[in-house]
Design an enzyme around this catalytic site. Structure first.
Site, PDB file in Angstrom:
ATOM      1  N   LYS A 111       0.858  -1.186   0.000  1.00  0.00           N
ATOM      2  CA  LYS A 111       0.000   0.000   0.000  1.00  0.00           C
ATOM      3  C   LYS A 111       0.886   1.225   0.000  1.00  0.00           C
ATOM      4  CE  LYS A 111      -4.480   0.901   0.134  1.00  0.00           C
ATOM      5  NZ  LYS A 111      -5.574   0.079  -0.398  1.00  0.00           N
TER       6      LYS A 111
HETATM    7  P1  NAD Z   1     -13.773   7.536  -2.841  1.00  0.00           P
HETATM    8  O1  NAD Z   1     -12.757   8.574  -2.515  1.00  0.00           O
HETATM    9  O2  NAD Z   1     -14.193   7.332  -4.257  1.00  0.00           O
HETATM   10  O3  NAD Z   1     -15.125   7.777  -1.977  1.00  0.00           O
HETATM   11  C1  NAD Z   1     -15.149   7.919  -0.591  1.00  0.00           C
HETATM   12  C2  NAD Z   1     -16.570   8.312  -0.189  1.00  0.00           C
HETATM   13  O4  NAD Z   1     -16.645   8.316   1.232  1.00  0.00           O
HETATM   14  C3  NAD Z   1     -16.998   9.705  -0.624  1.00  0.00           C
HETATM   15  O5  NAD Z   1     -18.358   9.692  -0.991  1.00  0.00           O
HETATM   16  C4  NAD Z   1     -16.789  10.560   0.626  1.00  0.00           C
HETATM   17  O6  NAD Z   1     -17.636  11.705   0.657  1.00  0.00           O
HETATM   18  C5  NAD Z   1     -17.202   9.547   1.674  1.00  0.00           C
HETATM   19  N1  NAD Z   1     -16.679   9.872   2.999  1.00  0.00           N
HETATM   20  C6  NAD Z   1     -15.446  10.295   3.349  1.00  0.00           C
HETATM   21  N2  NAD Z   1     -15.383  10.493   4.680  1.00  0.00           N
HETATM   22  C7  NAD Z   1     -16.611  10.182   5.170  1.00  0.00           C
HETATM   23  C8  NAD Z   1     -17.178  10.189   6.450  1.00  0.00           C
HETATM   24  N3  NAD Z   1     -16.486  10.588   7.527  1.00  0.00           N
HETATM   25  N4  NAD Z   1     -18.464   9.783   6.590  1.00  0.00           N
HETATM   26  C9  NAD Z   1     -19.184   9.393   5.525  1.00  0.00           C
HETATM   27  N5  NAD Z   1     -18.711   9.378   4.268  1.00  0.00           N
HETATM   28  C10 NAD Z   1     -17.428   9.774   4.101  1.00  0.00           C
HETATM   29  O7  NAD Z   1     -13.176   6.188  -2.232  1.00  0.00           O
HETATM   30  P2  NAD Z   1     -13.525   4.690  -2.649  1.00  0.00           P
HETATM   31  O8  NAD Z   1     -12.548   4.247  -3.695  1.00  0.00           O
HETATM   32  O9  NAD Z   1     -14.987   4.544  -2.879  1.00  0.00           O
HETATM   33  O10 NAD Z   1     -13.091   3.917  -1.317  1.00  0.00           O
HETATM   34  C11 NAD Z   1     -13.948   3.840  -0.188  1.00  0.00           C
HETATM   35  C12 NAD Z   1     -13.418   2.770   0.750  1.00  0.00           C
HETATM   36  O11 NAD Z   1     -13.355   1.529   0.060  1.00  0.00           O
HETATM   37  C13 NAD Z   1     -12.001   2.999   1.302  1.00  0.00           C
HETATM   38  O12 NAD Z   1     -11.933   2.427   2.593  1.00  0.00           O
HETATM   39  C14 NAD Z   1     -11.127   2.187   0.353  1.00  0.00           C
HETATM   40  O13 NAD Z   1      -9.891   1.815   0.934  1.00  0.00           O
HETATM   41  C15 NAD Z   1     -12.037   1.000   0.122  1.00  0.00           C
HETATM   42  N6  NAD Z   1     -11.774   0.234  -1.104  1.00  0.00           N
HETATM   43  C16 NAD Z   1     -11.827   0.829  -2.324  1.00  0.00           C
HETATM   44  C17 NAD Z   1     -11.623   0.052  -3.460  1.00  0.00           C
HETATM   45  C18 NAD Z   1     -11.753   0.625  -4.842  1.00  0.00           C
HETATM   46  O14 NAD Z   1     -11.692  -0.149  -5.809  1.00  0.00           O
HETATM   47  N7  NAD Z   1     -11.968   1.904  -5.015  1.00  0.00           N
HETATM   48  C19 NAD Z   1     -11.329  -1.316  -3.338  1.00  0.00           C
HETATM   49  C20 NAD Z   1     -11.275  -1.883  -2.064  1.00  0.00           C
HETATM   50  C21 NAD Z   1     -11.509  -1.094  -0.952  1.00  0.00           C
END
Ligand code: NAD
Length: 423
Positions: A111
């Protein structure tokens, strides 16, 4: 009265370690292997000098942690956020090792992150941070060494810059150095939806296991970025009823259900606040959305949302984790007592890394698959992994989270025993 959770509960690395320790003990993992797998293979801190648009020079701090290459090259995203810490990156790298092993793809775990606020930086500044970060890591990265992907605050464009910078350094176009790229640069069909689709596949399986009907099944999603919005969109199309949504600006609950495509248009195209969505609903904090009446709750935003202080407020039958680390280890016992069926993050959000694996395979083959093929293969991987985790849980009498860790640790330890320790 509510009180703030103890700081140690909020340390994601300690959260990752606590589950690892329980699972390793249950497995009877040898002391030596336990020590070997507990610590990352290597980690680096980078100080990244970047010229800002204002003409000033700023130095950003970045990290890359390679937790394991026992089962294959390191794999894991790059996060751009103001609160990134080495501990967090280390935890996320460790989770990637277990996640890749749970879905049985030939990768280890890694990471990266840079302390910065992408919302306050221009496109040019973000490009320069990304390129200098990649250049500093050019000896570490590579299709056979460590393969980054997007995470919070980074996306397809960031990955295109990583691919270009690395390619310039090695003097050949190397698409397989990074996944989550734009399709035009060797990205995979279906990658954008993959994590959300994986979440849905796990929910389908959990419903089947519990004998609950899918049509009209009430779902709450916290986080409306890549994972949350895609999960909500695909699940609504499949017959689920999405009754709660939230992003960082706030939550909205509406028992009648949302038209998710309209909310996506509102938030992502029109750039309006989710909470002000025209069809309305009850406004609440982004955290409170998790505790509304529903059948499935999907945290898909950030870490440490369900804690010892609030876990007993969860009303769902199923918790399916789209985010990494949304539940602290102290909360696990409370969820277990309440009989909530949990799909842990290292299974629930593994759809993303699974299609990243497909992207890496396609780049190396130079031959690209139809979206239907990608989705079909993803379904196969997710369903098999879900079944294996549940079987482990039933055989060993542990919850799904510990079962997923045990399955993963067992796979990595078996590979390690076969390879032996080079010393
Ligand atoms: P992103 O940046 O696209 O979206 C994050 C979302 O969370 C946004 O809508 C933001 O407004 C919201 N957010 C942020 N802080 C918040 C809070 N305190 N309360 C409520 N909502 C909040 O990110 P993403 O890629 O969708 O990733 C989200 C999670 O999923 C992370 O933990 C990431 O590590 C995990 N993840 C992502 C992927 C991927 O393919 N993108 C894969 C595995 C895991």
């Amino acid at each position: 009265m509510m009180h703030a959770p103890a700081p140690e509960e909020m340390n994601v690395y300690q959260n990752a370690e606590a589950r690892f320790e329980v699972a390793a003990k249950k497995l009877g993992l040898e002391q030596g292997l336990y020590k070997y797998l507990k610590y990352p293979n290597k980690e680096v801190t980078l100080y990244i000098p970047v010229g800002l648009d204002s003409g000033q020079l700023e130095v950003f701090t970045g990290f890359r942690v390679l937790h394991s290459t026992v089962r294959g090259p390191g794999k894991g995203g790059i996060r751009f956020a103001p609160d990134v810490t080495l501990d967090e990156v280390r935890a996320l790298a460790t989770w990637m090792t277990w996640k890749c092993a749970v879905v049985n793809i030939p990768f280890g775990g890694a990471k990266g992150g840079v302390i910065c606020d992408p919302r306050k930086l221009s496109r040019g500044e973000l490009e320069r941070i990304t390129r200098r970060y990649t250049a500093e890591l050019s000896d570490w990265l590579g299709p056979e060494k460590d393969v980054p992907a997007p995470d919070v605050g980074t996306g397809e464009q960031t990955m295109a810059w990583v691919m270009d910078t690395y390619s310039m350094h090695v003097r050949q176009a190397t698409t397989a150095v990074v996944t989550g790229k734009p399709i035009e640069l060797g990205g995979s069909a279906g990658r954008r939806e993959a994590t959300g689709r994986g979440v849905m596949i796990c929910c389908d399986k959990a419903l089947a296991k519990l004998g609950i009907k899918r049509d009209g099944c009430r779902v709450v999603v916290q986080g409306f970025g890549n994972v949350g919005s895609m999960a909500a969109k695909l699940m609504q199309a499949a017959g689920y009823k999405i009754i709660g949504l939230a992003d960082i600006g706030g939550g909205l609950y509406n028992e009648k259900g949302f038209d998710v495509d309209a909310v996506i248009d509102w938030v992502h195209t029109q750039k309006k606040p989710l909470q002000e969505f025209s069809a309305g609903g009850t406004k609440m904090t982004p955290r409170d959305i998790l505790f509304q009446p529903c059948d499935i709750v999907i945290p898909a935003a950030i870490e440490n949302q369900i804690t010892e202080q609030n876990a007993n407020r969860v009303q769902a039958r199923i918790l399916c984790e789209g985010a990494n680390g949304p539940t602290t280890w102290q909360a696990d016992a409370i969820l277990d007592r309440k009989g909530i069926f949990t799909v842990p993050d290292i299974l629930g959000n593994a759809g993303g890394v699974t299609v990243s694996y497909f992207e890496w395979v396609q780049d190396r083959q130079g031959f690209f698959w139809r979206e239907s093929e990608v989705n079909e293969r993803l379904k196969d991987y997710m369903e098999n992994s879900f079944d294996q985790v549940v079987r482990y849980s039933e055989t060993h009498g542990v919850n799904n989270r510990i079962a997923a860790y045990m399955l993963a640790i067992d796979r990595v330890a078996s590979a390690l025993r076969l390879r032996g320790i080079y010393a």
